[in-house]
Scaffold this motif. Structure first.
Motif, PDB file in Angstrom:
ATOM      1  N   GLY A  74     -13.196  -2.716  13.037  1.00  0.00           N
ATOM      2  CA  GLY A  74     -11.803  -2.298  13.033  1.00  0.00           C
ATOM      3  C   GLY A  74     -10.902  -3.253  13.775  1.00  0.00           C
ATOM      4  N   ALA A  75      -9.769  -2.732  14.229  1.00  0.00           N
ATOM      5  CA  ALA A  75      -8.743  -3.558  14.836  1.00  0.00           C
ATOM      6  C   ALA A  75      -9.152  -4.007  16.232  1.00  0.00           C
ATOM      7  N   PRO A  76      -8.719  -5.205  16.645  1.00  0.00           N
ATOM      8  CA  PRO A  76      -9.013  -5.677  17.994  1.00  0.00           C
ATOM      9  C   PRO A  76      -8.160  -4.951  19.031  1.00  0.00           C
ATOM     10  N   LYS A  77      -8.558  -5.047  20.263  1.00  0.00           N
ATOM     11  CA  LYS A  77      -7.747  -4.536  21.358  1.00  0.00           C
ATOM     12  C   LYS A  77      -6.617  -5.514  21.612  1.00  0.00           C
ATOM     13  N   THR A  78      -5.395  -5.007  21.710  1.00  0.00           N
ATOM     14  CA  THR A  78      -4.226  -5.870  21.875  1.00  0.00           C
ATOM     15  C   THR A  78      -3.376  -5.385  23.044  1.00  0.00           C
ATOM     16  N   PRO A  79      -2.552  -6.273  23.625  1.00  0.00           N
ATOM     17  CA  PRO A  79      -1.723  -5.878  24.768  1.00  0.00           C
ATOM     18  C   PRO A  79      -0.551  -4.990  24.378  1.00  0.00           C
ATOM     19  N   PHE A  80      -0.194  -4.957  23.103  1.00  0.00           N
ATOM     20  CA  PHE A  80       0.893  -4.103  22.629  1.00  0.00           C
ATOM     21  C   PHE A  80       0.698  -3.881  21.127  1.00  0.00           C
ATOM     22  N   THR A  81       1.425  -2.933  20.564  1.00  0.00           N
ATOM     23  CA  THR A  81       1.315  -2.651  19.137  1.00  0.00           C
ATOM     24  C   THR A  81       2.586  -3.113  18.422  1.00  0.00           C
ATOM     25  N   VAL A  82       2.416  -3.526  17.181  1.00  0.00           N
ATOM     26  CA  VAL A  82       3.534  -3.952  16.343  1.00  0.00           C
ATOM     27  C   VAL A  82       3.574  -3.034  15.131  1.00  0.00           C
ATOM     28  N   PRO A  83       4.674  -2.314  14.907  1.00  0.00           N
ATOM     29  CA  PRO A  83       4.713  -1.377  13.782  1.00  0.00           C
ATOM     30  C   PRO A  83       4.688  -2.095  12.451  1.00  0.00           C
ATOM     31  N   ALA A  84       3.973  -1.527  11.487  1.00  0.00           N
ATOM     32  CA  ALA A  84       4.017  -2.020  10.121  1.00  0.00           C
ATOM     33  C   ALA A  84       5.329  -1.590   9.478  1.00  0.00           C
ATOM     34  N   THR A  85       5.657  -2.181   8.344  1.00  0.00           N
ATOM     35  CA  THR A  85       6.915  -1.902   7.658  1.00  0.00           C
ATOM     36  C   THR A  85       6.624  -1.146   6.366  1.00  0.00           C
ATOM     37  N   TYR A  86       7.272   0.009   6.193  1.00  0.00           N
ATOM     38  CA  TYR A  86       7.064   0.856   5.038  1.00  0.00           C
ATOM     39  C   TYR A  86       8.401   1.257   4.430  1.00  0.00           C
ATOM     40  N   ILE A  87       8.407   1.521   3.130  1.00  0.00           N
ATOM     41  CA  ILE A  87       9.535   2.186   2.496  1.00  0.00           C
ATOM     42  C   ILE A  87       8.985   3.332   1.644  1.00  0.00           C
ATOM     43  N   PRO A  88       9.768   4.390   1.466  1.00  0.00           N
ATOM     44  CA  PRO A  88       9.268   5.557   0.726  1.00  0.00           C
ATOM     45  C   PRO A  88       9.029   5.258  -0.754  1.00  0.00           C
ATOM     46  N   ILE A  89       8.131   6.048  -1.340  1.00  0.00           N
ATOM     47  CA  ILE A  89       7.863   6.014  -2.780  1.00  0.00           C
ATOM     48  C   ILE A  89       8.426   7.301  -3.372  1.00  0.00           C
ATOM     49  N   VAL A  90       9.336   7.167  -4.315  1.00  0.00           N
ATOM     50  CA  VAL A  90      10.004   8.325  -4.898  1.00  0.00           C
ATOM     51  C   VAL A  90       8.983   9.204  -5.618  1.00  0.00           C
ATOM     52  N   GLY A  91       9.080  10.522  -5.404  1.00  0.00           N
ATOM     53  CA  GLY A  91       8.185  11.469  -6.054  1.00  0.00           C
ATOM     54  C   GLY A  91       6.814  11.539  -5.439  1.00  0.00           C
ATOM     55  N   SER A  92       6.665  11.044  -4.196  1.00  0.00           N
ATOM     56  CA  SER A  92       5.361  11.010  -3.537  1.00  0.00           C
ATOM     57  C   SER A  92       5.568  11.206  -2.046  1.00  0.00           C
ATOM     58  N   ASP A  93       4.506  11.681  -1.372  1.00  0.00           N
ATOM     59  CA  ASP A  93       4.564  11.741   0.088  1.00  0.00           C
ATOM     60  C   ASP A  93       3.962  10.484   0.705  1.00  0.00           C
ATOM     61  N   GLU A  94       3.641   9.491  -0.132  1.00  0.00           N
ATOM     62  CA  GLU A  94       3.094   8.228   0.343  1.00  0.00           C
ATOM     63  C   GLU A  94       4.211   7.235   0.644  1.00  0.00           C
ATOM     64  N   MET A  95       3.862   6.249   1.458  1.00  0.00           N
ATOM     65  CA  MET A  95       4.789   5.179   1.801  1.00  0.00           C
ATOM     66  C   MET A  95       4.245   3.859   1.263  1.00  0.00           C
ATOM     67  N   PHE A  96       5.141   2.953   0.896  1.00  0.00           N
ATOM     68  CA  PHE A  96       4.732   1.646   0.386  1.00  0.00           C
ATOM     69  C   PHE A  96       4.741   0.647   1.537  1.00  0.00           C
ATOM     70  N   PRO A  97       3.571   0.047   1.868  1.00  0.00           N
ATOM     71  CA  PRO A  97       3.508  -0.910   2.981  1.00  0.00           C
ATOM     72  C   PRO A  97       3.922  -2.304   2.508  1.00  0.00           C
ATOM     73  N   ILE A  98       4.851  -2.914   3.206  1.00  0.00           N
ATOM     74  CA  ILE A  98       5.342  -4.233   2.807  1.00  0.00           C
ATOM     75  C   ILE A  98       4.589  -5.315   3.566  1.00  0.00           C
ATOM     76  N   ARG A  99       3.972  -6.208   2.812  1.00  0.00           N
ATOM     77  CA  ARG A  99       3.201  -7.290   3.392  1.00  0.00           C
ATOM     78  C   ARG A  99       4.020  -8.567   3.531  1.00  0.00           C
ATOM     79  N   ARG A 100       4.662  -8.976   2.461  1.00  0.00           N
ATOM     80  CA  ARG A 100       5.386 -10.248   2.456  1.00  0.00           C
ATOM     81  C   ARG A 100       6.580 -10.125   1.514  1.00  0.00           C
ATOM     82  N   ILE A 101       7.706 -10.725   1.889  1.00  0.00           N
ATOM     83  CA  ILE A 101       8.927 -10.678   1.090  1.00  0.00           C
ATOM     84  C   ILE A 101       9.199 -12.062   0.516  1.00  0.00           C
ATOM     85  N   TYR A 102       9.089 -12.174  -0.814  1.00  0.00           N
ATOM     86  CA  TYR A 102       9.437 -13.409  -1.506  1.00  0.00           C
ATOM     87  C   TYR A 102      10.827 -13.254  -2.131  1.00  0.00           C
TER      88      TYR A 102
END
Length: 261
Positions: free
Chosen positions: A29-57
Motif C-alpha cells: 500500500g501507500a508509504p508513510k508520508t509527513p503530510f497528505t495531499v488530497p486527490a482531485t475529484y469531480i462528480p459523475i452525473v446520475g451516480s454517487d461515484e466521483m471521477f478522479p482526475i489524474r492529468r489535464i491535457y
C-alpha cells in the motif's frame, strides 16, 4: 465553489493513494508520508461515484479562426498540447454561479470555452478506430489564461505555464457519461460575458477531433484512466474583470457559470 471548499465538504474525498491503485515501490500500500495531499475529484452525473482526475491535457489553437487570431496558420501547424496541474480544477455545480478569483500578476485575464473529454481507459499508440473507446464521458470547462504573462513568456521563447497552469485556471462541470450524451462531434458551443455573446462556434469546426487528439496524445504519452482533455476554444477570446459573469454553453450539457471576484 473552489477546490479547497469542495474537499472540505465532500465525504467522498480521500487522501494519499487512490483506493485500488498500487503505489510503485511499496508492496503493502501507500508509504508513510509527513503530510497528505488530497486527490482531485469531480462528480459523475446520475451516480454517487466521483471521477478522479489524474492529468489535464489541453490542445492549443484547435479552431482555425482562433489560431488566426493568435497569429498562427492553421493549415500548416500540427497539433500541440500543454498541461495544467490537477489543482487548477475548480468544480462548478450546474445551476450555480461560482465565484472565481481574479488571479495575481495579470492585467489581461482571458476566458476560453472548451469541450472536455474524460477518459476511463488508457493506452499507448491508440488507433483512430479505438480512440473513442477510451472516453468515459464529457463535460464543459474554461481554460482561463493570464494572457499578458503567456504572451510575454512566448515572446521570450520561454515556457508559458505561468500564463496557463495556475490555481483554479480550469473551472469545470460534472462528468456526463457517454451512455447519457453520446459523443460530441457537432453542436453549438458559446460563451457570454454579462449576457453578451463573445464566443460562438460549432464543435464540428475543431481542426482535430477528440478521437484525433487521443491518437496524437497516445503517441507522446501513455494515457491512463482519469486523464482529461480540454479540446480547444473557438475564436474571440477576450478579457474579463472583477464583477463580470461568464456563462458557457455546449449543446447537450448544462451551462457553466462563474463570476469574477
Amino acid at each position: 465553489m473552489d477546490r479547497r471548499h469542495f474537499f472540505q465538504n465532500s465525504a467522498l474525498v480521500t487522501t494519499g493513494a487512490l483506493v485500488g491503485c498500487a503505489t510503485p515501490g511499496f508492496a503493502s500500500g501507500a508509504p508513510k508520508t509527513p503530510f497528505t495531499v488530497p486527490a482531485t475529484y469531480i462528480p459523475i452525473v446520475g451516480s454517487d461515484e466521483m471521477f478522479p482526475i489524474r492529468r489535464i491535457y489541453c490542445i492549443g489553437r484547435n479552431y482555425a479562426a482562433h489560431a488566426r487570431e493568435m497569429g498562427s496558420d492553421p493549415t500548416r501547424e500540427p497539433p500541440f498540447f500543454f498541461q495544467k496541474p490537477t489543482d487548477a480544477i475548480q468544480y462548478v455545480p450546474a445551476g450555480t454561479v461560482a465565484n472565481h478569483a481574479y488571479p495575481t500578476l495579470t492585467k489581461n485575464y482571458h476566458y476560453e470555452a472548451e469541450l472536455v473529454a474524460v477518459l476511463g481507459k488508457g493506452g499507448r499508440n491508440i488507433t483512430m478506430d479505438k480512440a473513442l473507446d477510451l472516453v468515459y464521458g464529457y463535460t464543459l470547462g474554461l481554460d482561463m489564461t493570464r494572457r499578458d504573462l503567456q504572451r510575454g513568456m512566448g515572446d521570450q521563447k520561454k515556457p508559458w505555464e505561468i500564463g496557463k497552469s495556475f490555481d483554479q485556471s480550469a473551472p469545470i462541470g460534472a462528468v456526463h457519461k457517454v451512455a447519457q450524451t453520446g459523443h460530441f462531434a457537432k453542436g453549438d458551443i458559446w460563451l457570454k460575458v454579462n449576457g453578451q455573446v463573445k464566443q460562438k462556434a460549432d464543435l464540428s469546426q475543431m481542426i482535430w477531433s477528440v478521437a484525433e487528439q487521443i491518437v496524437q496524445l497516445s503517441e507522446a504519452f501513455e494515457l491512463f484512466p482519469g486523464d482529461i482533455i480540454y479540446s480547444g476554444t473557438p475564436e474571440n477570446v477576450g478579457p474579463v474583470v472583477r464583477g463580470d459573469v461568464i456563462e458557457m454553453h455546449i449543446d447537450g450539457l448544462p451551462n457553466l457559470s462563474v463570476k469574477i471576484v
